[in-house]
Design an enzyme around this catalytic site. Structure first.
Site, PDB file in Angstrom:
ATOM      1  N   ASP A  61      -6.831  17.776   9.355  1.00 46.27           N
ATOM      2  CA  ASP A  61      -8.184  17.315   9.044  1.00 46.27           C
ATOM      3  C   ASP A  61      -8.173  16.754   7.628  1.00 46.27           C
ATOM      4  O   ASP A  61      -7.548  17.337   6.729  1.00 46.27           O
ATOM      5  CB  ASP A  61      -9.170  18.492   9.099  1.00 46.27           C
ATOM      6  CG  ASP A  61      -9.659  18.781  10.512  1.00 46.27           C
ATOM      7  OD1 ASP A  61      -8.991  18.350  11.465  1.00 46.27           O
ATOM      8  OD2 ASP A  61     -10.704  19.445  10.649  1.00 46.27           O
ATOM      9  N   HIS A  87       0.821  -1.225   0.000  1.00 47.43           N
ATOM     10  CA  HIS A  87       0.000   0.000   0.000  1.00 47.43           C
ATOM     11  C   HIS A  87       0.853   1.273   0.000  1.00 47.43           C
ATOM     12  O   HIS A  87       1.744   1.444   0.827  1.00 47.43           O
ATOM     13  CB  HIS A  87      -0.916   0.007   1.225  1.00 47.43           C
ATOM     14  CG  HIS A  87      -1.955   1.072   1.161  1.00 47.43           C
ATOM     15  ND1 HIS A  87      -3.156   0.906   0.504  1.00 47.43           N
ATOM     16  CD2 HIS A  87      -1.966   2.342   1.631  1.00 47.43           C
ATOM     17  CE1 HIS A  87      -3.863   2.009   0.594  1.00 47.43           C
ATOM     18  NE2 HIS A  87      -3.163   2.903   1.261  1.00 47.43           N
ATOM     19  N   HIS A 132      -8.658   7.105  11.908  1.00 50.06           N
ATOM     20  CA  HIS A 132      -9.749   6.593  11.081  1.00 50.06           C
ATOM     21  C   HIS A 132      -9.156   5.514  10.181  1.00 50.06           C
ATOM     22  O   HIS A 132      -7.941   5.336  10.116  1.00 50.06           O
ATOM     23  CB  HIS A 132     -10.412   7.704  10.266  1.00 50.06           C
ATOM     24  CG  HIS A 132      -9.486   8.344   9.283  1.00 50.06           C
ATOM     25  ND1 HIS A 132      -8.655   9.395   9.618  1.00 50.06           N
ATOM     26  CD2 HIS A 132      -9.224   8.075   7.983  1.00 50.06           C
ATOM     27  CE1 HIS A 132      -7.940   9.733   8.571  1.00 50.06           C
ATOM     28  NE2 HIS A 132      -8.242   8.947   7.550  1.00 50.06           N
ATOM     29  N   HIS A 192      -5.209   4.959  10.234  1.00 50.51           N
ATOM     30  CA  HIS A 192      -4.158   5.961  10.411  1.00 50.51           C
ATOM     31  C   HIS A 192      -4.651   7.174  11.177  1.00 50.51           C
ATOM     32  O   HIS A 192      -5.830   7.514  11.145  1.00 50.51           O
ATOM     33  CB  HIS A 192      -3.528   6.371   9.073  1.00 50.51           C
ATOM     34  CG  HIS A 192      -4.510   6.737   8.015  1.00 50.51           C
ATOM     35  ND1 HIS A 192      -5.248   5.827   7.320  1.00 50.51           N
ATOM     36  CD2 HIS A 192      -4.869   7.937   7.519  1.00 50.51           C
ATOM     37  CE1 HIS A 192      -6.014   6.433   6.438  1.00 50.51           C
ATOM     38  NE2 HIS A 192      -5.816   7.718   6.539  1.00 50.51           N
TER      39      HIS A 192
HETATM   40 FE   LIG Z   1      -7.226   8.935   5.594  1.00 46.67          FE
END
Ligand SMILES: [Fe+2]
Length: 388
Positions: free
Chosen positions: A306, A263, A336, A300
């Site tokens: 934000d 990834h 998240h 992560h």
């Molecule tokens: Fe993200």
């Protein structure tokens, strides 16, 4: 743009005599940024660009803040923002801080009654639905689905739409928006590892030169107000210009994805940068090719930024129940990651068709009242297994 562009007629030397066919001088205008240190353009006008007839009034377009300080993830259903005839009226600020406004707009009509200029922010308009022409005093650019239009502050513009079904995702930035520095060499040329090159950046190719006097309404945005000013000459009266400061377009479909065996982190998707936020493009691509790779992103914590994701098209692998036009907001301070089942679901997949635009801001974003009207208030619980 960090490269040189020339359109129309200009004299061989700056600040020298350049006359119209009738013998009068053209009016030269140096259009600089960051004082005289940033990119600039030198343009030649049929009439003086300074002929203000009247300042008719001003009105506030300051967003109404609903949540000043918060730590809640949100999903906003962007297509629920209602269409409006007028472009400026249709612009709905959903997220905001002192650097940037994140705006949704669904204008139905072309701008014909007025010209618009944002005097203190660059505008990056992503075309989700619709096509037409960006008309500016430095020339025109045709646009269609998937285009980013980068309009530096101070450029006078109008949008001409081909029909009424238009959806725009606009990033209005008080900080200048540039191509990422790490993609460029010390002369400004885009390097071989850049996901796009100069050929992908579409510059203004048609210059409209209107030799007209009369009443021309210009709406100028400055410090959260719109000022209605009447000018005595047509704002599109340039016969030629050269320099580095001009609008341009880049199609998200021309962004070449960078992939790997495992990834790849979000910076490989970076498309634009400022000193206050970055813009990334998630485009259709082959997945990671290590035999045990998990294509879905890991959880992560972008602890100090934000994350705003605007979902454009395709299948959004890491999210459940997300549709085109949705925005997710993952605030700084908490982790998240993929939704339940998404990591397992992604194993063995070879490619994705997802198309999304991400804006990561370094200062927290405030949520506006308009955003709460299209918000999913339970999204922050969407990572729980259904049995919890
Ligand atoms: Fe993200």
């Amino acid at each position: 743009m960090p490269f040189y562009h020339k359109l129309g007629k200009i004299p061989p030397k700056r600040h020298t005599v350049f006359r119209k066919p009738n013998g009068e001088l053209y009016s030269e205008q140096l259009f600089g940024t960051i004082g005289f240190d940033g990119m600039s353009t030198n343009s030649y006008h049929v009439h003086r660009p300074t002929m203000v007839k009247e300042i008719k009034g001003q009105y506030s377009v300051k967003p109404e803040i609903a949540l000043e300080n918060h730590i809640k993830s949100y999903r906003f259903r962007g297509f629920q923002v209602k269409s409006k005839a007028d472009y400026l009226e249709s612009r709905t600020i959903v997220l905001t801080n002192s650097d940037v406004n994140i705006i949704l707009a669904a204008p139905q009509e072309s701008m014909t009654d007025y010209f618009y200029k944002n005097s203190d922010a660059d505008e990056l308009i992503f075309i989700h639905k619709g096509s037409g022409t960006l008309r500016t005093h430095l020339g025109n650019i045709d646009f269609k689905y998937g285009d980013y239009l980068l309009i530096p502050r101070g450029i006078i513009y109008q949008l001409r739409f081909d029909d009424k079904d238009n959806r725009l995702f606009i990033t209005e930035s008080r900080r200048p928006i540039y191509t990422p520095k790490r993609y460029r060499n010390w002369f400004g040329q885009l390097l071989e590892h850049s996901p796009y090159c100069e050929r992908d950046l579409r510059r203004p190719d048609t210059l409209e030169t209107h030799d007209e006097l009369g009443d021309f309404l210009m709406k100028i945005k400055k410090q959260d107000e719109i000022f209605d000013m009447v000018y005595a000459s047509h704002p599109f009266d340039v016969v030629g210009y050269d320099g580095y400061n001009f609008p341009y377009a880049l199609s998200i479909h021309d962004f070449e994805p960078i992939t790997g065996r495992i990834h790849q982190p979000p910076p490989v998707h970076q498309t634009f940068e400022t000193d206050a936020f970055v813009v990334c493009s998630f485009v259709p691509r082959l997945y990671d090719y290590h035999p045990d790779s998990i294509p879905a992103p890991y959880n992560h914590s972008n602890i100090d930024s934000d994350e705003v994701l605007y979902y454009v098209d395709g299948d959004f692998m890491s999210r459940n129940d997300v549709d085109a036009g949705h925005i997710s907001l993952h605030p700084a301070g908490i982790p998240h990651g993929p939704h339940p089942g998404a990591a397992e679901r992604s194993i063995g997949k070879t490619k994705t068709e997802e198309l999304a635009v991400m804006v990561d801001t370094f200062k927290p974003l405030k949520v506006t009242k308009a955003a709460l009207e299209i918000a999913d208030e339970d999204y922050h619980k969407s990572w729980l297994e259904s049995s919890h």
